[in-house]
Scaffold this motif. Structure first.
Motif, PDB file in Angstrom:
ATOM      1  N   ALA A 173      -9.574   1.645 -64.805  1.00  0.00           N
ATOM      2  CA  ALA A 173      -9.738   0.424 -64.010  1.00  0.00           C
ATOM      3  C   ALA A 173     -10.246  -0.743 -64.846  1.00  0.00           C
ATOM      4  N   GLY A 174     -10.813  -0.428 -66.030  1.00  0.00           N
ATOM      5  CA  GLY A 174     -11.383  -1.486 -66.856  1.00  0.00           C
ATOM      6  C   GLY A 174     -12.676  -2.029 -66.301  1.00  0.00           C
ATOM      7  N   MET A 175     -13.351  -1.252 -65.469  1.00  0.00           N
ATOM      8  CA  MET A 175     -14.614  -1.671 -64.862  1.00  0.00           C
ATOM      9  C   MET A 175     -15.396  -0.425 -64.471  1.00  0.00           C
ATOM     10  N   THR A 176     -16.673  -0.615 -64.174  1.00  0.00           N
ATOM     11  CA  THR A 176     -17.491   0.501 -63.708  1.00  0.00           C
ATOM     12  C   THR A 176     -17.141   0.827 -62.261  1.00  0.00           C
ATOM     13  N   PHE A 177     -17.583   2.004 -61.811  1.00  0.00           N
ATOM     14  CA  PHE A 177     -17.362   2.361 -60.416  1.00  0.00           C
ATOM     15  C   PHE A 177     -18.042   1.362 -59.487  1.00  0.00           C
ATOM     16  N   ALA A 178     -19.253   0.919 -59.835  1.00  0.00           N
ATOM     17  CA  ALA A 178     -19.952  -0.053 -58.988  1.00  0.00           C
ATOM     18  C   ALA A 178     -19.143  -1.353 -58.876  1.00  0.00           C
ATOM     19  N   GLN A 179     -18.560  -1.802 -59.980  1.00  0.00           N
ATOM     20  CA  GLN A 179     -17.732  -3.010 -59.943  1.00  0.00           C
ATOM     21  C   GLN A 179     -16.467  -2.788 -59.117  1.00  0.00           C
ATOM     22  N   TRP A 180     -15.852  -1.629 -59.318  1.00  0.00           N
ATOM     23  CA  TRP A 180     -14.650  -1.313 -58.536  1.00  0.00           C
ATOM     24  C   TRP A 180     -14.973  -1.269 -57.054  1.00  0.00           C
ATOM     25  N   ARG A 181     -16.065  -0.587 -56.712  1.00  0.00           N
ATOM     26  CA  ARG A 181     -16.430  -0.488 -55.298  1.00  0.00           C
ATOM     27  C   ARG A 181     -16.743  -1.858 -54.706  1.00  0.00           C
ATOM     28  N   GLY A 182     -17.365  -2.732 -55.494  1.00  0.00           N
ATOM     29  CA  GLY A 182     -17.635  -4.081 -55.025  1.00  0.00           C
ATOM     30  C   GLY A 182     -16.350  -4.819 -54.688  1.00  0.00           C
ATOM     31  N   GLN A 183     -15.336  -4.707 -55.561  1.00  0.00           N
ATOM     32  CA  GLN A 183     -14.043  -5.325 -55.286  1.00  0.00           C
ATOM     33  C   GLN A 183     -13.393  -4.703 -54.055  1.00  0.00           C
ATOM     34  N   PHE A 184     -13.466  -3.384 -53.962  1.00  0.00           N
ATOM     35  CA  PHE A 184     -12.882  -2.669 -52.827  1.00  0.00           C
ATOM     36  C   PHE A 184     -13.512  -3.140 -51.512  1.00  0.00           C
ATOM     37  N   ARG A 185     -14.828  -3.274 -51.482  1.00  0.00           N
ATOM     38  CA  ARG A 185     -15.500  -3.704 -50.264  1.00  0.00           C
ATOM     39  C   ARG A 185     -15.111  -5.129 -49.885  1.00  0.00           C
ATOM     40  N   LEU A 186     -14.971  -6.010 -50.884  1.00  0.00           N
ATOM     41  CA  LEU A 186     -14.579  -7.389 -50.590  1.00  0.00           C
ATOM     42  C   LEU A 186     -13.137  -7.454 -50.090  1.00  0.00           C
ATOM     43  N   HIS A 187     -12.252  -6.620 -50.626  1.00  0.00           N
ATOM     44  CA  HIS A 187     -10.893  -6.532 -50.083  1.00  0.00           C
ATOM     45  C   HIS A 187     -10.946  -6.205 -48.599  1.00  0.00           C
ATOM     46  N   HIS A 188     -11.697  -5.174 -48.281  1.00  0.00           N
ATOM     47  CA  HIS A 188     -11.773  -4.724 -46.892  1.00  0.00           C
ATOM     48  C   HIS A 188     -12.438  -5.781 -46.013  1.00  0.00           C
ATOM     49  N   ALA A 189     -13.429  -6.473 -46.554  1.00  0.00           N
ATOM     50  CA  ALA A 189     -14.111  -7.520 -45.787  1.00  0.00           C
ATOM     51  C   ALA A 189     -13.157  -8.659 -45.437  1.00  0.00           C
ATOM     52  N   LEU A 190     -12.319  -9.084 -46.385  1.00  0.00           N
ATOM     53  CA  LEU A 190     -11.354 -10.143 -46.091  1.00  0.00           C
ATOM     54  C   LEU A 190     -10.365  -9.711 -45.016  1.00  0.00           C
ATOM     55  N   VAL A 191      -9.943  -8.460 -45.080  1.00  0.00           N
ATOM     56  CA  VAL A 191      -9.034  -7.929 -44.071  1.00  0.00           C
ATOM     57  C   VAL A 191      -9.689  -7.966 -42.693  1.00  0.00           C
ATOM     58  N   LEU A 192     -10.946  -7.575 -42.610  1.00  0.00           N
ATOM     59  CA  LEU A 192     -11.641  -7.555 -41.323  1.00  0.00           C
ATOM     60  C   LEU A 192     -11.927  -8.968 -40.821  1.00  0.00           C
ATOM     61  N   LEU A 193     -12.229  -9.896 -41.722  1.00  0.00           N
ATOM     62  CA  LEU A 193     -12.391 -11.293 -41.314  1.00  0.00           C
ATOM     63  C   LEU A 193     -11.107 -11.813 -40.682  1.00  0.00           C
ATOM     64  N   ALA A 194      -9.973 -11.479 -41.295  1.00  0.00           N
ATOM     65  CA  ALA A 194      -8.684 -11.912 -40.757  1.00  0.00           C
ATOM     66  C   ALA A 194      -8.392 -11.271 -39.411  1.00  0.00           C
ATOM     67  N   SER A 195      -8.983 -10.090 -39.191  1.00  0.00           N
ATOM     68  CA  SER A 195      -8.763  -9.379 -37.934  1.00  0.00           C
ATOM     69  C   SER A 195      -9.703  -9.841 -36.830  1.00  0.00           C
TER      70      SER A 195
END
Length: 238
Positions: A173-195
């Motif tokens: 991934a070119g990043m730590t798990f914490a960084q990856w999880r942070g991106q993953f959570r923000l992806h999901h947050a944008l989806v839920l905001l749109a919903s």
């Protein structure tokens, strides 16, 4: 118009494609990984790139195809680009007016390409992961984004050590798990905001310890709070 959670299956084009969600949010999938694209951004897919889309919120998707033999320069890889107000209006005009004269259409398409040269966007990108153990971890979190287990606990569930998974995240991934999880959570947050979900509910659904932790992470990434982001992006959800 795409309905909430509607998906356009994997496909590719002989020309280059510019994809723009004028309203709603798109998740754009490629072999390289996944982007989340709000109305302030667009996605560029070079000719021949296999991709698919999923809409979140009622999504008004616009798309323009560019001939590979046309004047470039064209971006060489899939990417997400920031959309200025002028670029939004140019893309909207090109996709609204089917009766536009060919010479006018050609000049306006040239304007769009010229504008694309000077725009950049933060890469809200989750790279594709190849190792089956990483894929299992991702599958667990996709199934339940609120899962707050540590990497060691997730490793125990998939039969891999924390050290091994940590190394694999950095390598693939070119990043730590914490960084990856942070991106993953923000992806999901944008989806839920749109919903149309509320901030308090989004915080819990994305695995944040509290609403304030979610707001802090969102501000650190986007430079604004979720509420301010929605006011700035009125077309994120309809």
């Amino acid at each position: 118009m795409l309905s909430h959670q509607e998906r356009i299956d994997w496909h590719r084009h002989t020309g280059h494609q510019l994809i723009y969600p004028r309203r709603g949010v798109l998740r754009v999938f490629t072999a390289a990984g996944v982007w989340v694209v709000p109305p302030s951004q667009g996605a560029w897919m070079p000719a021949g790139t296999a991709h698919s889309h999923r809409a979140f919120g009622a999504t008004e998707m616009r798309a323009i195809l560019f001939d590979v033999d046309g004047e470039g320069p064209f971006p060489q890889r899939p990417t997400v680009l920031a959309f200025t107000p002028l670029l939004r209006e140019a893309v909207t005009a090109l996709t609204d007016d089917a009766a536009m004269a060919p010479d006018v259409r050609s000049r306006l398409a040239r304007v769009v390409l010229d504008l694309l040269r000077s725009v950049e966007a933060p890469q809200r990108f989750l790279p594709a992961l190849e190792d089956p153990r990483l894929r299992e971890v991702v599958a667990l979190l996709e199934e339940d984004p609120a899962d707050r287990r540590t990497l060691a606990q997730l490793g125990a569930a998939v039969g891999a050590s924390e050290r091994t998974l940590s190394r694999l995240f950095r390598e693939e991934a070119g990043m730590t798990f914490a960084q990856w999880r942070g991106q993953f959570r923000l992806h999901h947050a944008l989806v839920l905001l749109a919903s149309g979900q509320q901030v308090t509910r989004i915080a819990g659904a994305c695995g944040y310890a509290s609403p304030s932790a979610f707001i802090g992470a969102f501000r650190a990434s986007f430079g604004t709070t979720p509420g301010e982001y929605l006011r700035r992006e009125p077309d994120l959800r309809i």
